[in-house]
Design a protein around this motif. Structure first.
Motif, PDB file in Angstrom:
ATOM      1  N   SER A 127       0.865  -1.169   0.000  1.00  0.00           N
ATOM      2  CA  SER A 127       0.000   0.000   0.000  1.00  0.00           C
ATOM      3  C   SER A 127       0.905   1.222   0.000  1.00  0.00           C
ATOM      4  O   SER A 127       1.753   1.384   0.872  1.00  0.00           O
ATOM      5  N   GLY A 128       0.742   2.050  -1.007  1.00  0.00           N
ATOM      6  CA  GLY A 128       1.575   3.236  -1.178  1.00  0.00           C
ATOM      7  C   GLY A 128       1.494   3.667  -2.627  1.00  0.00           C
ATOM      8  O   GLY A 128       0.652   3.196  -3.389  1.00  0.00           O
ATOM      9  N   HIS A 129       2.385   4.559  -3.022  1.00  0.00           N
ATOM     10  CA  HIS A 129       2.401   5.010  -4.412  1.00  0.00           C
ATOM     11  C   HIS A 129       3.016   3.939  -5.307  1.00  0.00           C
ATOM     12  O   HIS A 129       3.914   3.197  -4.894  1.00  0.00           O
ATOM     13  N   GLY A 130       2.532   3.884  -6.511  1.00  0.00           N
ATOM     14  CA  GLY A 130       3.082   3.004  -7.531  1.00  0.00           C
ATOM     15  C   GLY A 130       2.998   3.703  -8.868  1.00  0.00           C
ATOM     16  O   GLY A 130       2.348   4.743  -9.005  1.00  0.00           O
ATOM     17  N   MET A 131       3.693   3.159  -9.847  1.00  0.00           N
ATOM     18  CA  MET A 131       3.611   3.729 -11.190  1.00  0.00           C
ATOM     19  C   MET A 131       3.892   2.650 -12.220  1.00  0.00           C
ATOM     20  O   MET A 131       4.455   1.598 -11.904  1.00  0.00           O
ATOM     21  N   GLU A 132       3.489   2.939 -13.435  1.00  0.00           N
ATOM     22  CA  GLU A 132       3.714   2.023 -14.547  1.00  0.00           C
ATOM     23  C   GLU A 132       4.505   2.772 -15.605  1.00  0.00           C
ATOM     24  O   GLU A 132       4.257   3.939 -15.881  1.00  0.00           O
ATOM     25  N   GLN A 133       5.516   2.098 -16.141  1.00  0.00           N
ATOM     26  CA  GLN A 133       6.314   2.675 -17.213  1.00  0.00           C
ATOM     27  C   GLN A 133       6.696   1.567 -18.179  1.00  0.00           C
ATOM     28  O   GLN A 133       7.215   0.518 -17.757  1.00  0.00           O
ATOM     29  N   ASP A 134       6.446   1.790 -19.437  1.00  0.00           N
ATOM     30  CA  ASP A 134       6.797   0.826 -20.480  1.00  0.00           C
ATOM     31  C   ASP A 134       6.257  -0.571 -20.172  1.00  0.00           C
ATOM     32  O   ASP A 134       6.949  -1.574 -20.362  1.00  0.00           O
ATOM     33  N   ARG A 192       5.680  -1.969 -17.329  1.00  0.00           N
ATOM     34  CA  ARG A 192       6.143  -2.547 -16.059  1.00  0.00           C
ATOM     35  C   ARG A 192       5.617  -1.710 -14.908  1.00  0.00           C
ATOM     36  O   ARG A 192       5.597  -0.494 -14.983  1.00  0.00           O
ATOM     37  N   SER A 193       5.233  -2.383 -13.843  1.00  0.00           N
ATOM     38  CA  SER A 193       4.715  -1.697 -12.662  1.00  0.00           C
ATOM     39  C   SER A 193       5.812  -1.604 -11.607  1.00  0.00           C
ATOM     40  O   SER A 193       6.619  -2.527 -11.454  1.00  0.00           O
ATOM     41  N   TYR A 194       5.816  -0.496 -10.869  1.00  0.00           N
ATOM     42  CA  TYR A 194       6.829  -0.247  -9.842  1.00  0.00           C
ATOM     43  C   TYR A 194       6.162   0.170  -8.546  1.00  0.00           C
ATOM     44  O   TYR A 194       5.208   0.962  -8.558  1.00  0.00           O
ATOM     45  N   LEU A 195       6.661  -0.340  -7.433  1.00  0.00           N
ATOM     46  CA  LEU A 195       6.239   0.068  -6.101  1.00  0.00           C
ATOM     47  C   LEU A 195       7.177   1.191  -5.681  1.00  0.00           C
ATOM     48  O   LEU A 195       8.398   1.051  -5.794  1.00  0.00           O
ATOM     49  N   ILE A 196       6.654   2.275  -5.188  1.00  0.00           N
ATOM     50  CA  ILE A 196       7.480   3.441  -4.898  1.00  0.00           C
ATOM     51  C   ILE A 196       7.849   3.485  -3.410  1.00  0.00           C
ATOM     52  O   ILE A 196       6.971   3.560  -2.543  1.00  0.00           O
ATOM     53  N   PRO A 197       9.163   3.458  -3.113  1.00  0.00           N
ATOM     54  CA  PRO A 197       9.623   3.587  -1.727  1.00  0.00           C
ATOM     55  C   PRO A 197       9.527   5.043  -1.271  1.00  0.00           C
ATOM     56  O   PRO A 197       9.387   5.956  -2.091  1.00  0.00           O
ATOM     57  N   ILE A 198       9.654   5.253   0.019  1.00  0.00           N
ATOM     58  CA  ILE A 198       9.501   6.612   0.548  1.00  0.00           C
ATOM     59  C   ILE A 198      10.661   7.527   0.185  1.00  0.00           C
ATOM     60  O   ILE A 198      10.530   8.740   0.293  1.00  0.00           O
ATOM     61  N   ASP A 199      11.800   6.983  -0.259  1.00  0.00           N
ATOM     62  CA  ASP A 199      12.959   7.816  -0.581  1.00  0.00           C
ATOM     63  C   ASP A 199      13.152   8.032  -2.081  1.00  0.00           C
ATOM     64  O   ASP A 199      14.193   8.497  -2.515  1.00  0.00           O
ATOM     65  N   TYR A 200      12.152   7.730  -2.892  1.00  0.00           N
ATOM     66  CA  TYR A 200      12.254   7.915  -4.334  1.00  0.00           C
ATOM     67  C   TYR A 200      12.404   9.398  -4.640  1.00  0.00           C
ATOM     68  O   TYR A 200      11.614  10.218  -4.188  1.00  0.00           O
ATOM     69  N   THR A 201      13.434   9.774  -5.412  1.00  0.00           N
ATOM     70  CA  THR A 201      13.718  11.197  -5.626  1.00  0.00           C
ATOM     71  C   THR A 201      13.883  11.616  -7.077  1.00  0.00           C
ATOM     72  O   THR A 201      14.133  12.772  -7.346  1.00  0.00           O
ATOM     73  N   SER A 202      13.784  10.733  -8.036  1.00  0.00           N
ATOM     74  CA  SER A 202      14.067  11.093  -9.424  1.00  0.00           C
ATOM     75  C   SER A 202      13.100  12.154  -9.949  1.00  0.00           C
ATOM     76  O   SER A 202      11.898  11.936  -9.992  1.00  0.00           O
ATOM     77  N   PRO A 203      13.638  13.309 -10.373  1.00  0.00           N
ATOM     78  CA  PRO A 203      12.768  14.309 -10.984  1.00  0.00           C
ATOM     79  C   PRO A 203      12.363  13.898 -12.398  1.00  0.00           C
ATOM     80  O   PRO A 203      11.382  14.379 -12.920  1.00  0.00           O
ATOM     81  N   ASP A 204      13.136  13.009 -13.001  1.00  0.00           N
ATOM     82  CA  ASP A 204      12.838  12.489 -14.337  1.00  0.00           C
ATOM     83  C   ASP A 204      12.065  11.187 -14.140  1.00  0.00           C
ATOM     84  O   ASP A 204      12.650  10.126 -14.013  1.00  0.00           O
ATOM     85  N   THR A 205      10.750  11.277 -14.053  1.00  0.00           N
ATOM     86  CA  THR A 205       9.891  10.161 -13.696  1.00  0.00           C
ATOM     87  C   THR A 205      10.301   8.872 -14.387  1.00  0.00           C
ATOM     88  O   THR A 205      10.346   8.797 -15.600  1.00  0.00           O
ATOM     89  N   GLY A 206      10.628   7.890 -13.589  1.00  0.00           N
ATOM     90  CA  GLY A 206      10.947   6.568 -14.099  1.00  0.00           C
ATOM     91  C   GLY A 206      12.389   6.346 -14.484  1.00  0.00           C
ATOM     92  O   GLY A 206      12.807   5.225 -14.690  1.00  0.00           O
ATOM     93  N   LYS A 207      13.201   7.405 -14.570  1.00  0.00           N
ATOM     94  CA  LYS A 207      14.581   7.250 -15.032  1.00  0.00           C
ATOM     95  C   LYS A 207      15.354   6.232 -14.196  1.00  0.00           C
ATOM     96  O   LYS A 207      15.950   5.314 -14.722  1.00  0.00           O
ATOM     97  N   ASP A 208      15.356   6.405 -12.886  1.00  0.00           N
ATOM     98  CA  ASP A 208      16.144   5.499 -12.069  1.00  0.00           C
ATOM     99  C   ASP A 208      15.434   4.187 -11.775  1.00  0.00           C
ATOM    100  O   ASP A 208      16.017   3.265 -11.254  1.00  0.00           O
ATOM    101  N   LEU A 209      14.160   4.053 -12.126  1.00  0.00           N
ATOM    102  CA  LEU A 209      13.472   2.785 -11.933  1.00  0.00           C
ATOM    103  C   LEU A 209      14.114   1.698 -12.798  1.00  0.00           C
ATOM    104  O   LEU A 209      14.356   0.598 -12.346  1.00  0.00           O
ATOM    105  N   LYS A 210      14.401   2.018 -14.040  1.00  0.00           N
ATOM    106  CA  LYS A 210      15.024   1.049 -14.944  1.00  0.00           C
ATOM    107  C   LYS A 210      16.428   0.682 -14.458  1.00  0.00           C
ATOM    108  O   LYS A 210      16.844  -0.455 -14.568  1.00  0.00           O
TER     109      LYS A 210
END
Length: 124
Positions: A94-101, A103-121
């Motif tokens: 339970s928390g924020h998540g996002m989908e990119q290309d 793929r789904s990602y669970l977002i930790p509380i320390d996620y900081t990338s201003p370029d959405t999804g850049k560091d997820l890959k």
């Protein structure tokens, strides 16, 4: 807050088998993240934990965790599931998540990338 190893008794008449669960609830997304704080994830996670404990699961509840903490917890959970075969396993986030290309990602509380999804890959 971390509550590990909470367990309940098995339901009557159920076949005896291991039941394990990992529940992660992230509310506290700070100002350094592009996500707003949430208000109900922690309580929701506790509710899921309580329901699973009533059904005989051993539950690890993690609240407001960083990427490193979430990764470590998920790796440990997968290892437990592999070691306790056969077992019933349950994962809840339970928390924020996002989908990119696709793929789904669970977002930790320390996620900081201003370029959405850049560091997820980069962290896959």
């Amino acid at each position: 807050m971390t509550e590990e190893g909470s367990s309940g008794s098995s339901e009557q008449g159920a076949v005896s088998r291991n039941r394990v669960a990992l529940v992660i609830a992230n509310n506290e997304y700070g100002s350094s993240t592009p996500f707003s704080p949430l208000s109900k994830c922690e309580n929701g996670g506790k509710g899921v934990r309580d329901a699973l404990v009533e059904r005989g699961f051993t539950v690890t509840l993690l609240v407001n965790k960083t990427a490193e903490e979430m990764k470590h917890a998920m790796q440990a959970f997968v290892q437990v599931v592999k070691e306790q075969k056969p077992c019933d396993s349950f994962f809840y986030f339970s928390g924020h998540g996002m989908e990119q290309d696709g793929r789904s990602y669970l977002i930790p509380i320390d996620y900081t990338s201003p370029d959405t999804g850049k560091d997820l890959k980069e962290k896959d």
